[in-house]
Each structure stands twice: as structure tokens, then as C-alpha cells.
Motif scaffolding. Structure first.
Motif, PDB file in Angstrom:
ATOM      1  N   SER A 176      41.254  39.828  41.167  1.00 45.68           N
ATOM      2  CA  SER A 176      40.031  40.278  41.821  1.00 45.68           C
ATOM      3  C   SER A 176      38.843  40.099  40.877  1.00 45.68           C
ATOM      4  O   SER A 176      38.903  40.450  39.699  1.00 45.68           O
ATOM      5  CB  SER A 176      40.147  41.748  42.244  1.00 45.68           C
ATOM      6  N   ARG A 177      37.797  39.462  41.372  1.00 45.87           N
ATOM      7  CA  ARG A 177      36.572  39.169  40.623  1.00 45.87           C
ATOM      8  C   ARG A 177      36.805  38.251  39.421  1.00 45.87           C
ATOM      9  O   ARG A 177      35.951  38.136  38.550  1.00 45.87           O
ATOM     10  CB  ARG A 177      35.880  40.462  40.175  1.00 45.87           C
ATOM     11  N   ARG A 226      46.379  39.919  43.998  1.00 41.84           N
ATOM     12  CA  ARG A 226      45.126  40.435  44.538  1.00 41.84           C
ATOM     13  C   ARG A 226      44.018  39.428  44.221  1.00 41.84           C
ATOM     14  O   ARG A 226      43.849  39.028  43.061  1.00 41.84           O
ATOM     15  CB  ARG A 226      44.801  41.788  43.917  1.00 41.84           C
ATOM     16  N   ASP A 265      40.678  39.577  46.010  1.00 43.67           N
ATOM     17  CA  ASP A 265      39.387  39.914  46.604  1.00 43.67           C
ATOM     18  C   ASP A 265      38.267  39.736  45.576  1.00 43.67           C
ATOM     19  O   ASP A 265      38.336  40.244  44.463  1.00 43.67           O
ATOM     20  CB  ASP A 265      39.384  41.342  47.139  1.00 43.67           C
ATOM     21  N   GLY A 266      37.256  38.984  45.954  1.00 46.21           N
ATOM     22  CA  GLY A 266      36.135  38.721  45.065  1.00 46.21           C
ATOM     23  C   GLY A 266      36.379  37.618  44.048  1.00 46.21           C
ATOM     24  O   GLY A 266      35.491  37.331  43.231  1.00 46.21           O
ATOM     25  N   ARG A 320      40.910  32.634  51.418  1.00 47.98           N
ATOM     26  CA  ARG A 320      39.646  33.034  52.050  1.00 47.98           C
ATOM     27  C   ARG A 320      39.842  34.287  52.904  1.00 47.98           C
ATOM     28  O   ARG A 320      39.006  35.202  52.894  1.00 47.98           O
ATOM     29  CB  ARG A 320      39.107  31.892  52.911  1.00 47.98           C
ATOM     30  N   ASP A 321      40.964  34.334  53.637  1.00 49.62           N
ATOM     31  CA  ASP A 321      41.243  35.495  54.475  1.00 49.62           C
ATOM     32  C   ASP A 321      41.384  36.767  53.653  1.00 49.62           C
ATOM     33  O   ASP A 321      41.089  37.868  54.145  1.00 49.62           O
ATOM     34  CB  ASP A 321      42.528  35.271  55.286  1.00 49.62           C
ATOM     35  N   ARG A 322      41.801  36.623  52.409  1.00 47.82           N
ATOM     36  CA  ARG A 322      42.018  37.799  51.551  1.00 47.82           C
ATOM     37  C   ARG A 322      40.840  38.069  50.620  1.00 47.82           C
ATOM     38  O   ARG A 322      40.958  38.860  49.692  1.00 47.82           O
ATOM     39  CB  ARG A 322      43.304  37.631  50.761  1.00 47.82           C
ATOM     40  N   GLY A 323      39.696  37.393  50.874  1.00 49.36           N
ATOM     41  CA  GLY A 323      38.479  37.765  50.163  1.00 49.36           C
ATOM     42  C   GLY A 323      38.087  36.890  48.999  1.00 49.36           C
ATOM     43  O   GLY A 323      37.146  37.221  48.259  1.00 49.36           O
ATOM     44  N   ALA A 324      38.760  35.753  48.791  1.00 44.70           N
ATOM     45  CA  ALA A 324      38.389  34.839  47.709  1.00 44.70           C
ATOM     46  C   ALA A 324      37.305  33.877  48.192  1.00 44.70           C
ATOM     47  O   ALA A 324      37.193  33.582  49.393  1.00 44.70           O
ATOM     48  CB  ALA A 324      39.605  34.058  47.225  1.00 44.70           C
TER      49      ALA A 324
END
Length: 375
Positions: free
Chosen positions: A22-23, A42, A44-45, A62-66
Motif C-alpha cells: 500500500s502506497r 495489499r 491500495d494506493g 486496479r480493482d484493489r486500488g492500485a
């Protein structure tokens, strides 16, 4: 802060440590063999820059926030570059091929083809590339005392085999021997000489004199860049290894080839960004050798920052070499003195007669307070 993941080993380490991207920033990785692992992580971001993925894996991320930035087609440069260039990266056809077929020449031709109104994808590629180069340059410089980084500014017209070229090479060695990291504009002439001297420091003064003799066989890159760079690579082979120095050239001046003696090269598409990076990273001082419009531009760009600086600790020492050059031929020194009068920068400027004095002045600043400028 974003974690940067630039190698597959770093990727595997994150996966084994819990798989939290994430991030994070994942740059230029071929992830086609690790997509099952990535599916359990994980993301996301997360930013994926130029990574190789199947369409299905990209959709899942993309669906999971990347956020995925793909590779850009028909672009010779890597917009997501994760390391500085080396001479061998730029001269990838040397010694067997022609410079005109090299990566450096192809990149220059691409910047010229883009024209005054470049395509959106070309502008995006250039901007991303230059940001990436700044990022990896600052990563490297974070390991160096910023007050030990010294810039040597001078023109491309200074030819090998001249007294001025040899003196500038000795200056590069002098600064490096004193623990400074030499940075130049990365091109030929005075820039090459400074990088040469720095690189040759472990080999000693006698080896430097021999290298200067070898280089004098081809004094300039005109008319043949091939002949000019081939003799440089012969010197590199004769005296392998050496001390680090930085070259910061630009494809804006692509007709001036990069020199082969800077060990780490931050090459930019944007000359304006390149100038800003070069001047602002040299906190240990800037030495201005005789040059023309480009050198004068660099001088007054640095002067402007010093003029408006409020904290004396933020001032970079400026040393101009050549009394006749800077008081008669290009009389920048009287203007510089007038601007500096009564300002904190007044005691951070200096006019000297020789490169030896310039080197002694800056190395002396490491041991004590700066003396007043020459009147």
C-alpha cells in the motif's frame, strides 16, 4: 512516505514480510512470474510505473486500488529509470559501433523530433524520466555530505592538450583528494577535464599526466565524436576504476556529447531542470572557469539564489577563475560585486587568478570561516 521497490529482490522481501505494498512505488519490474503472490498482497494506493503485467493482473490491481502507469511506446528513454546513467549506458555502441547509433544519439534525435509542440506522450515521458533521474540522483547524494559536493562550471570549447584543460583536470584531482565530490555539466571541454581529474585521483598525478597525453591525440569532438570518445575509452581501459564524480548533462545540448569520465551521470531532457539540479546540489561551492553564454547563465542563476537568501548558512561559495576573463572579456565580476555589496553573499564570492587558488579556497572553507571576496 512511499516505499520504493525497484528490484525483484526488494519485491520478494516485501512479500515475505507480509505483502503490504500500500502506497509503495513499484518501478520497471517484470511481475509476470509473481502475479499470484501479488494477488495476495495489499496494494491500495500503490503506484506501478512501467511494470510488466498480464491484462488480468492489471485489472485486478486496479480493482484493489492500485494505480498503473504503463510503458510508453516509441520512446527511447525509460520514463521510470531507477538508476543513474554510466558512460557505457550512453555509449552502448562503443567501441565497435558508431556514436550516431548509440542510445545517447537516439535519445537526442527523439528530443529533436518532438519539436516545439511535442506529443502529449513525449512530454509525459520526458517529465517522468527527468523526475526519476532527480530521484535517483538525490538517493545517491543522500550518502554524501552536501557541503562536500563542488561544482566545476566551464565551457565545452576548452580543448584537450591545452594548459587550461590540464589545469582543470588537476583541479578535479585536487578537490577529490580533499574529500570533495566533483560535479560538472557532464559535457566536453572543462567539464570533461574536471571529471577526468576526479576519476584519476587513486591513480595519482603521474598517471593523470599520461592520461592527458593520450587524450591529446584527439583534441575535440569535432568533426568526429567517434574518434574523440574512443580515445577516452582507451584511457578508461588503461586506468580502470577510479574515484566517483558526477556529470549532469542534457539532451537540450545533445550536439555536445557527454564525457566518458563522470562515473555517475544524471542526464536530463529539460535543460532548465538540469541547470537547477546542478546548481542546487553543489552546496560545497561552485567554481566558474572561463566559458561563454552557458557558463554566464549558470553563474547568475546561482547569484540570484544567493542574493535573495536570508540565512548565511544557505549560501553557496562562488569562485570565479580568471581575472581578465571576468573583469574585461566578460565583465561579470563588477556586476557581481555591486549586487553583493552589503549582502551576506558579499563574503561568499571570490575572484582568483588560477584553478589552484580556486581549489585551495574551497578546501580551506572546510577548515575555517570564509575570507572576504577579492577586491
Amino acid at each position: 512516505m512511499r516505499n520504493e521497490v525497484a528490484t525483484l529482490a526488494q519485491f520478494d522481501s516485501v512479500v515475505s514480510g507480509g505483502g503490504d505494498f500500500s502506497r509503495a512505488v513499484l518501478s520497471s519490474l517484470d511481475l509476470t512470474g509473481r502475479e499470484e503472490s501479488l494477488a495476495r498482497c495489499r496494494v491500495d494506493g500503490a503506484l506501478l510505473l512501467g511494470c510488466i503485467l498480464t491484462d488480468g493482473a492489471a485489472d485486478d490491481l486496479r480493482d484493489r486500488g492500485a494505480l498503473i502507469f504503463p510503458s510508453l511506446p516509441d520512446v527511447p528513454i525509460d520514463p521510470y529509470r531507477d538508476r543513474l546513467y554510466t558512460p557505457i549506458d550512453l555509449y552502448d555502441t562503443t567501441p565497435g559501433g558508431r556514436y550516431s547509433d548509440s542510445f545517447d544519439a537516439r535519445a537526442y534525435a527523439w528530443t529533436r523530433t518532438a519539436g516545439h509542440v511535442p506529443r502529449l506522450e513525449d512530454s509525459l515521458a520526458a517529465s517522468l524520466h527527468d523526475h526519476a533521474v532527480s530521484d535517483v540522483l538525490d538517493d545517491y547524494l543522500s550518502t554524501v555530505n552536501p557541503r562536500h559536493v563542488v561544482g566545476v562550471m566551464g565551457g565545452h570549447a576548452l580543448e584537450r592538450g591545452t594548459d587550461g584543460y590540464a589545469a582543470t583536470a588537476r583541479l578535479g584531482m585536487q578537490l577529490t583528494e580533499c574529500g570533495m565530490l566533483v560535479a560538472s555539466g557532464g559535457g566536453p571541454g572543462a567539464m570533461e577535464a574536471a571529471n577526468l581529474g576526479a576519476r584519476m585521483t587513486p591513480h595519482g598525478p603521474k598517471a593523470l599526466e599520461r592520461a592527458l597525453e593520450m587524450l591529446a591525440e584527439v583534441t575535440t569532438f569535432r568533426p568526429s565524436i567517434d574518434a574523440w570518445v574512443h580515445v577516452a575509452f582507451r584511457v578508461r581501459k588503461r586506468f580502470s576504476g577510479g574515484a566517483d564524480s558526477i556529470g549532469i548533462p542534457t539532451w537540450f545540448y545533445g550536439h555536445e556529447p557527454p564525457n566518458a569520465f563522470a562515473t555517475r551521470i544524471a542526464k536530463y531532457c529539460s535543460n532548465a531542470l538540469r541547470e537547477d539540479v546542478l546548481l542546487n546540489r553543489c552546496r560545497g561551492g561552485l567554481i566558474y572557469l572561463p566559458g561563454a553564454a552557458g557558463t554566464v547563465q549558470e553563474l547568475f542563476q546561482a547569484v540570484t539564489a544567493s542574493y535573495y537568501a536570508r540565512n548565511p548558512a544557505d549560501l553557496t561559495p562562488l569562485v570565479l577563475v580568471g581575472v581578465d576573463q571576468w573583469t574585461r572579456h566578460l565583465p561579470a565580476w563588477p556586476l557581481l560585486e555591486a549586487l553583493a555589496a552589503g549582502k551576506p553573499m558579499e563574503h561568499r564570492i571570490r575572484l582568483v587568478d588560477s584553478v589552484e587558488e580556486a581549489g585551495a579556497h574551497l578546501t580551506g572553507l572546510l577548515q575555517g570561516p570564509p575570507p572576504a571576496g577579492r577586491r
